[in-house]
Design an enzyme around this catalytic site. Sequence first.
Site, mmCIF file in Angstrom:
data_model
loop_
_atom_site.group_PDB
_atom_site.id
_atom_site.type_symbol
_atom_site.label_atom_id
_atom_site.label_comp_id
_atom_site.label_asym_id
_atom_site.label_seq_id
_atom_site.Cartn_x
_atom_site.Cartn_y
_atom_site.Cartn_z
ATOM 1 N N HIS A 214 -52.434 34.268 23.722
ATOM 2 C CA HIS A 214 -51.480 33.147 23.674
ATOM 3 C C HIS A 214 -50.980 32.894 25.087
ATOM 4 O O HIS A 214 -49.990 33.469 25.533
ATOM 5 C CB HIS A 214 -50.337 33.483 22.703
ATOM 6 C CG HIS A 214 -49.342 32.372 22.533
ATOM 7 N ND1 HIS A 214 -48.436 32.333 21.477
ATOM 8 C CD2 HIS A 214 -49.104 31.250 23.263
ATOM 9 C CE1 HIS A 214 -47.691 31.250 21.588
ATOM 10 N NE2 HIS A 214 -48.063 30.580 22.679
ATOM 11 N N HIS B 96 -49.123 26.725 16.806
ATOM 12 C CA HIS B 96 -47.750 27.178 17.017
ATOM 13 C C HIS B 96 -46.968 26.788 15.758
ATOM 14 O O HIS B 96 -47.045 25.634 15.308
ATOM 15 C CB HIS B 96 -47.105 26.458 18.200
ATOM 16 C CG HIS B 96 -47.548 26.940 19.547
ATOM 17 N ND1 HIS B 96 -48.850 26.986 19.928
ATOM 18 C CD2 HIS B 96 -46.818 27.398 20.607
ATOM 19 C CE1 HIS B 96 -48.916 27.449 21.179
ATOM 20 N NE2 HIS B 96 -47.699 27.709 21.613
ATOM 21 N N GLU C 11 -41.645 28.852 15.710
ATOM 22 C CA GLU C 11 -41.034 29.220 17.001
ATOM 23 C C GLU C 11 -39.613 28.654 16.960
ATOM 24 O O GLU C 11 -38.648 29.402 16.866
ATOM 25 C CB GLU C 11 -41.842 28.632 18.160
ATOM 26 C CG GLU C 11 -41.243 28.898 19.543
ATOM 27 C CD GLU C 11 -42.000 28.162 20.669
ATOM 28 O OE1 GLU C 11 -42.707 27.171 20.384
ATOM 29 O OE2 GLU C 11 -41.834 28.566 21.843
#
Length: 341
Positions: free
Chosen positions: A18, A197, A200
């Site tokens: 990542h 993603h 988050e």
Amino acid sequence: MSGELAELLRAMPKVELHLHLEGTLEPEMMLRMAARNHVSLPYRTAAEAARAYRFPNLQGFLDLYALGARCLVTEEDFYELAMAYFSRCREQNIVHAEVFFDPQGHLARGVAMGTLFAGIEAARDRIFREAGMTTELVLCFERDRPAANTVELLEEACLAGEIVGIGLDSAERGNPPGKFREVFGAAAALGLHRVAHAGEEGPPAYIWEALQVLQAERVDHGVRCTEDPALVAYLAERRIPLTVCPLSNVALGVFPSLEAHNLGQLFEAGLAVTVHSDDPAYFGGYLTENLVSVLAAQQMGIREAVALQRNGIDAAFCSAERKAGLHRQLSGFLESWGIPV
Ligand code: ADE
Ligand code: ZN
């Protein structure tokens, strides 16, 4: 943390899963490229830029990240950026890296897809030749842009260069994964890997959607999963990898401190967590610094450090043969340190 554990973490062969290439643009390189490409920046020195790197949230960071990315114009710029990152990898014993890049912003500024690939692929070839380091490219779509032309963009990228998969990044809130259903379906049909993603800044519902609508194989961040026990159970049962970036999470206010991070909780819940660095030029550290600081803050030791690395290898998008080689390399390293494998 003992000095020995820090040294072990530095020397251990590691994988990075990542990492945004544009997020490795260190201030000195950014200023140099800005000067030669006649791009204006609001900073005159690297120290001024570094002082500006205080982010109220993800959007605050993304604004500066986009500003820096404007300095990348020529094939040489992309080559230098990638080569500088791969050189860091050598210093940190990162032996395999899966690198995200965001072509949409570059294309919008008039950089050709071929320019971008030519620079990055030359660097990939060189680091493989010189150090045996393997790298893969993951094309990320920015979720706050329209989804309308993304399938065409993916097709264009596949003609211009070699990618192992696609990802989804940028401003999460208000941009649920389902918006990109079509391009993720097209990627699956092309035999490409898929990662997104989610969780988050966005809610656990976005993690569900990334898994069930986009068929994502890995989740980037995913740390908000702990707000939904059914989701934690689902992730644990299927060993779906979460690529966690501790220094990023603290820099962007996802957690107030490394001590308050939920990495240890995720690990103890049996999730396939791995640790990575996201945008190291902006968040104060590459992979080794992320590992050393978060393991110390979470009171995790060698057992957890080894498990995190094994999870990372299992989660990689490279060939089964390369993964077996990475596992062998890690086991050989542990044996040489007298650590039971
Ligand atoms: N692009 C680069 N870094 C990112 C992050 N941490 N979250 C979302 N998009 C990004
Ligand atoms: Zn990221």
